[in-house]
Design an enzyme around this catalytic site. Sequence first.
Site, PDB file in Angstrom:
ATOM      1  CB  SER A 222       6.313 -94.520  62.542  1.00  0.00           C
ATOM      2  OG  SER A 222       6.752 -95.627  61.788  1.00  0.00           O
ATOM      3  CE  LYS A 223      10.304-100.920  64.275  1.00  0.00           C
ATOM      4  NZ  LYS A 223      10.796-102.063  65.075  1.00  0.00           N
ATOM      5  NE  ARG A 224       7.866-100.839  59.333  1.00  0.00           N
ATOM      6  CZ  ARG A 224       7.318-101.367  60.416  1.00  0.00           C
ATOM      7  NH1 ARG A 224       6.662-100.581  61.264  1.00  0.00           N
ATOM      8  NH2 ARG A 224       7.411-102.661  60.666  1.00  0.00           N
ATOM      9  NE  ARG A 225       5.642 -90.676  60.117  1.00  0.00           N
ATOM     10  CZ  ARG A 225       4.684 -91.500  60.540  1.00  0.00           C
ATOM     11  NH1 ARG A 225       4.111 -92.323  59.692  1.00  0.00           N
ATOM     12  NH2 ARG A 225       4.301 -91.499  61.809  1.00  0.00           N
ATOM     13  CB  VAL A 228      11.533 -93.129  67.268  1.00  0.00           C
ATOM     14  CG1 VAL A 228      10.481 -92.472  66.387  1.00  0.00           C
ATOM     15  CG2 VAL A 228      11.960 -94.470  66.680  1.00  0.00           C
TER      16      VAL A 228
END
Length: 459
Positions: A222-225, A228
Amino acid sequence: MFHVGGARSALFNWAIARQQPDGKFVLRIEDTDAARNKPEWTEGILRALSALGINEEDPHFEGPYYQSQLADAHRELCERLFKGGNAYYEEAKGVEGDDAPTGARYDRRHRDAGLDWAPGRALRFRAPDDGVTVVRDTIRGDVEFPNSAIEDFVIARGDGSPLFVLANVADDITQGVTHVIRGEEHLSNTPKQQLLWEALGHTPPVWAHLPVIVNEKRQKLSKRRDKVSLEMYLEEGYLPEAMVNYLMLLGWAPGDDREIMPFDQMQPLFRLEDVNSSSAFFDEKKLRAFNGEYIRALEPEEFVARCAPWLGPDKAPWPAANFDAAAFDAIAPLAQSRIAVLGEIVANVDFLFLDAPVEDEQSWNKAMKPGVGKEMLAAAIERFSDDGLVWEPEALKAALEEVGTGLGLKLGKAQAPIRVAVTGRTVGLPLFESLQLLGRARVQERLRAALAKAESIGA
């Protein structure tokens, strides 16, 4: 941001395209949603693909095409579907489409109303009432979707503009796409697309849905976590060829336990049928090890050239006038054998170009222990002042070992205060080669400064 999952998909498509003499990798920018598309984003995609070796310099590359420029073909296919009885118009109040609440289902109220187009009327595809739609996936085998679960989906809005599901199929047909290789999150869209292909009288392409990429906790990246972005890895100093090698192994392997391989050797071996359907673990530690192997394999001149972006005024912490290219050329082979990403070059060589070494309190406290720090610094200053001492690594090592023995210290402990005084850190490139390159005068200056500091704080 170009997701590493998208980069993996692009490489698998690239490999298949290059296996055919006339194969084409078709780059199409899905820009029908203006709010989600900007020219700089497209430029970023092109730069990222080019870094992976996918660009117009190769005859297998085609594009970029822009979906918004193909609107006439989209509308033509909508008209064909309507006239062929495969689609129907509905009043605006019946539209739910992609924004329908979760679990909501269109009741087909206008399916047989015989409406023609009028402003505000959306166009829906007439899905089969029964049976199953079988998606023949090269990686997953036959995947069945009950037609009863496929609603009559919207293919054109009330203003006549086609939705992505129709535009995507229209463009694939127009551009002669034979293989659709993408992430497994798109599998749920495939039965609708396949129905459109068949309704338009075309054989669907080869479908291949790649395994999801997960982190160390087996969660989908995930790009939020997670980290990536392909660009982020490249900016840190991961080599493009190492990234390509590693990404090709996310779900596929060339066999014979081989892993470190250039793309040109992997590409002829690649087969969609050999891609594993299980999730693929993005192991950054393994990627780092791969990158280190690629760095060590570079020719010395190439390594120096690859390091250049990190040595200039935009990234380097030292004044531009302090940089000495000859000194860097001399120390580069020592760094090349030790760093794993190019961005680490700065911390390994900054002692050569900074006016004073970096200050690292943890390193200082570890090396300058009572009974060791001041004593070693003072003894080293005296020994290094001997004009008869040849300023070269073996002689410097012997001299420091001699000093340490006089204080009851083995070489490992004896050299720690010297390293921190000169470089600012407890770890780094080989000490004695570093002392030689820094020069006697600068070494002595830094040893005296460290001794003064140690005495002032009572170390």
